[in-house]
Design a protein around this motif. Structure first.
Motif, PDB file in Angstrom:
ATOM      1  N   ASP A  85       0.802  -1.223   0.000  1.00 22.60           N
ATOM      2  CA  ASP A  85       0.000   0.000   0.000  1.00 22.60           C
ATOM      3  C   ASP A  85       0.837   1.276   0.000  1.00 22.60           C
ATOM      4  O   ASP A  85       0.383   2.319  -0.479  1.00 22.60           O
ATOM      5  N   THR A  86       2.057   1.222   0.560  1.00 27.56           N
ATOM      6  CA  THR A  86       2.836   2.452   0.714  1.00 27.56           C
ATOM      7  C   THR A  86       4.259   2.371   0.158  1.00 27.56           C
ATOM      8  O   THR A  86       4.913   3.404   0.006  1.00 27.56           O
ATOM      9  N   GLY A  87       4.771   1.169  -0.099  1.00 27.04           N
ATOM     10  CA  GLY A  87       6.141   1.011  -0.547  1.00 27.04           C
ATOM     11  C   GLY A  87       7.152   0.917   0.581  1.00 27.04           C
ATOM     12  O   GLY A  87       8.354   0.739   0.339  1.00 27.04           O
ATOM     13  N   TRP A  88       6.679   0.992   1.842  1.00 29.62           N
ATOM     14  CA  TRP A  88       7.603   0.926   2.976  1.00 29.62           C
ATOM     15  C   TRP A  88       7.999  -0.509   3.283  1.00 29.62           C
ATOM     16  O   TRP A  88       7.181  -1.431   3.208  1.00 29.62           O
ATOM     17  N   GLU A  89       9.266  -0.697   3.646  1.00 27.14           N
ATOM     18  CA  GLU A  89       9.728  -1.931   4.252  1.00 27.14           C
ATOM     19  C   GLU A  89      10.948  -1.615   5.101  1.00 27.14           C
ATOM     20  O   GLU A  89      11.550  -0.534   4.975  1.00 27.14           O
ATOM     21  N   CYS A  90      11.317  -2.522   5.986  1.00 24.81           N
ATOM     22  CA  CYS A  90      12.447  -2.288   6.884  1.00 24.81           C
ATOM     23  C   CYS A  90      13.727  -2.018   6.095  1.00 24.81           C
ATOM     24  O   CYS A  90      14.031  -2.707   5.127  1.00 24.81           O
ATOM     25  N   HIS A  91      14.466  -1.023   6.559  1.00 26.18           N
ATOM     26  CA  HIS A  91      15.685  -0.602   5.866  1.00 26.18           C
ATOM     27  C   HIS A  91      16.942  -0.858   6.690  1.00 26.18           C
ATOM     28  O   HIS A  91      18.013  -1.129   6.137  1.00 26.18           O
ATOM     29  N   TYR A  92      16.819  -0.791   8.009  1.00 26.99           N
ATOM     30  CA  TYR A  92      17.995  -0.850   8.885  1.00 26.99           C
ATOM     31  C   TYR A  92      18.265  -2.276   9.350  1.00 26.99           C
ATOM     32  O   TYR A  92      17.389  -2.930   9.910  1.00 26.99           O
ATOM     33  N   ALA A  93      19.492  -2.738   9.133  1.00 29.12           N
ATOM     34  CA  ALA A  93      19.897  -4.081   9.556  1.00 29.12           C
ATOM     35  C   ALA A  93      20.356  -4.048  11.007  1.00 29.12           C
ATOM     36  O   ALA A  93      21.047  -3.109  11.430  1.00 29.12           O
ATOM     37  N   LEU A  94      19.991  -5.079  11.752  1.00 27.98           N
ATOM     38  CA  LEU A  94      20.360  -5.138  13.165  1.00 27.98           C
ATOM     39  C   LEU A  94      21.870  -5.052  13.347  1.00 27.98           C
ATOM     40  O   LEU A  94      22.353  -4.365  14.258  1.00 27.98           O
ATOM     41  N   ARG A  95      22.626  -5.740  12.509  1.00 24.20           N
ATOM     42  CA  ARG A  95      24.082  -5.754  12.669  1.00 24.20           C
ATOM     43  C   ARG A  95      24.700  -4.360  12.550  1.00 24.20           C
ATOM     44  O   ARG A  95      25.791  -4.104  13.058  1.00 24.20           O
ATOM     45  N   ASP A  96      23.988  -3.435  11.878  1.00 15.10           N
ATOM     46  CA  ASP A  96      24.501  -2.077  11.708  1.00 15.10           C
ATOM     47  C   ASP A  96      24.070  -1.144  12.832  1.00 15.10           C
ATOM     48  O   ASP A  96      24.641  -0.052  12.976  1.00 15.10           O
ATOM     49  N   ARG A  97      23.066  -1.540  13.616  1.00  7.01           N
ATOM     50  CA  ARG A  97      22.479  -0.625  14.605  1.00  7.01           C
ATOM     51  C   ARG A  97      22.589  -1.099  16.048  1.00  7.01           C
ATOM     52  O   ARG A  97      22.433  -0.305  16.970  1.00  7.01           O
ATOM     53  N   ILE A  98      22.852  -2.377  16.264  1.00  5.46           N
ATOM     54  CA  ILE A  98      22.766  -2.910  17.622  1.00  5.46           C
ATOM     55  C   ILE A  98      23.909  -2.423  18.501  1.00  5.46           C
ATOM     56  O   ILE A  98      23.739  -2.232  19.714  1.00  5.46           O
TER      57      ILE A  98
END
Length: 308
Positions: free
Chosen positions: A280-293
């Protein structure tokens, strides 16, 4: 979006959403409990602080006299995700406050009302359908969230205002002061300790806070009326896989203690449309856990006390 109202604008989700929208030039009416909390956004000339207790939401149309509100975001939840999740009286009051917020949004002629719901609503659905379901205390919180959803959807239909909600799974990221499981696990690993965990073969999801904010933005801009969207990954991992990934990034030498507790989360993901928000919006998760944790782990180390 040009102008929005955000309740709980200094909370975990609300603070991140407020900062994001202000940085994009959106005018924000930020509703929260105290002048001190709201002061963090004073540097933005397009931020208007609104001090209001939960019981004052019915008066918001008097406090915010702006006929051009695009989206009213209701993110505030009294007690947050703390031991207050067991307080059934407070959770029922929260459901009523959500109804007050939606009614206020309609009186302001806001274009849409967006509510921050929980994916644990799917657990409540399973609860209602199963005679053998074993409810956790979290189900009291989830019941309050689900009640708020039903109240707001009913009011929206009958009062004539667009309604959407995001069903949010386990979040992680900076500025999360809650005692949610991910913070407990990170805190233990920061100190070289093995957290006691469930067996962990059930499907699970962890979503970075900025992904959640971007999803709420997409819902506000493009969500289809009356739909509640799952805000998470389109392909899931097991709880065990997520915990191993966190461990490997923070303290790879620690041996995790799986199976110390019974697997007690009962969400049937076969009933969840993981792709609806993307379609409906084109959104999906972008940030990987390994890059942010690791950044999250450092924030936890700096702000949350260690309790063995």
């Amino acid at each position: 979006m040009n102008q929005v109202v955000i309740t709980g604008c200094t909370g975990f989700f609300g603070g991140a959403l407020t900062r994001t929208l202000l940085s994009r030039g959106v005018k924000v009416y930020g509703v929260d409990l105290s002048e001190e909390k709201l002061g963090r956004f004073r540097a933005y000339d397009h931020f208007t602080p609104v001090i209001a207790e939960f019981g004052e939401y019915e008066r918001l149309p008097e406090m915010i006299r702006d006929p051009d509100i695009d989206v009213f975001y209701h993110l505030a939840w009294a007690g947050g995700f703390t031991t207050a999740i067991r307080n059934y009286k407070l959770q029922m009051m929260n459901a009523a406050y959500a109804g007050d917020a939606l009614t206020a949004a309609r009186k302001m002629n806001a274009g849409k009302f967006v509510y921050a719901n929980t994916y644990n609503q799917y657990e409540i659905i399973n609860f209602l359908e199963s005679e053998t379901f074993e409810p956790r205390y979290t189900c009291i919180y989830s019941a309050g969230k689900t009640a708020a959803s039903l109240i707001c959807r009913t009011l929206a239909h009958n009062l004539g205002i667009e309604y959407n909600a995001g069903l949010i799974p386990m979040p992680y990221g900076e500025n999360n002061y809650s005692k949610q499981l991910v913070n407990v696990v990170i805190n233990s690993l920061n100190h070289g300790k093995a957290p006691k965990l469930v067996e962990g073969n059930n499907l699970y999801d962890l979503v970075y806070v900025q992904d959640i904010v971007d999803a709420l933005t997409a819902i506000g801009e493009k969500g289809k009326d009356k739909k509640e969207y799952y805000v998470g990954h389109r392909k899931l991992k097991t709880f065990r896989e997520w915990m191993i990934e966190i461990r490997d990034e923070i303290a790879p030498e620690v041996e995790l203690k799986f199976g110390e507790y019974k697997d007690n989360q009962q969400i049937d993901y076969s009933k969840v449309d993981l792709d609806a928000l993307y379609k409906d919006t084109g959104w999906e998760c972008h940030y990987a856990l390994r890059d942010r944790i690791k950044g999250t782990a450092q924030w936890v180390a700096d702000h949350i006390a260690w309790t063995p």
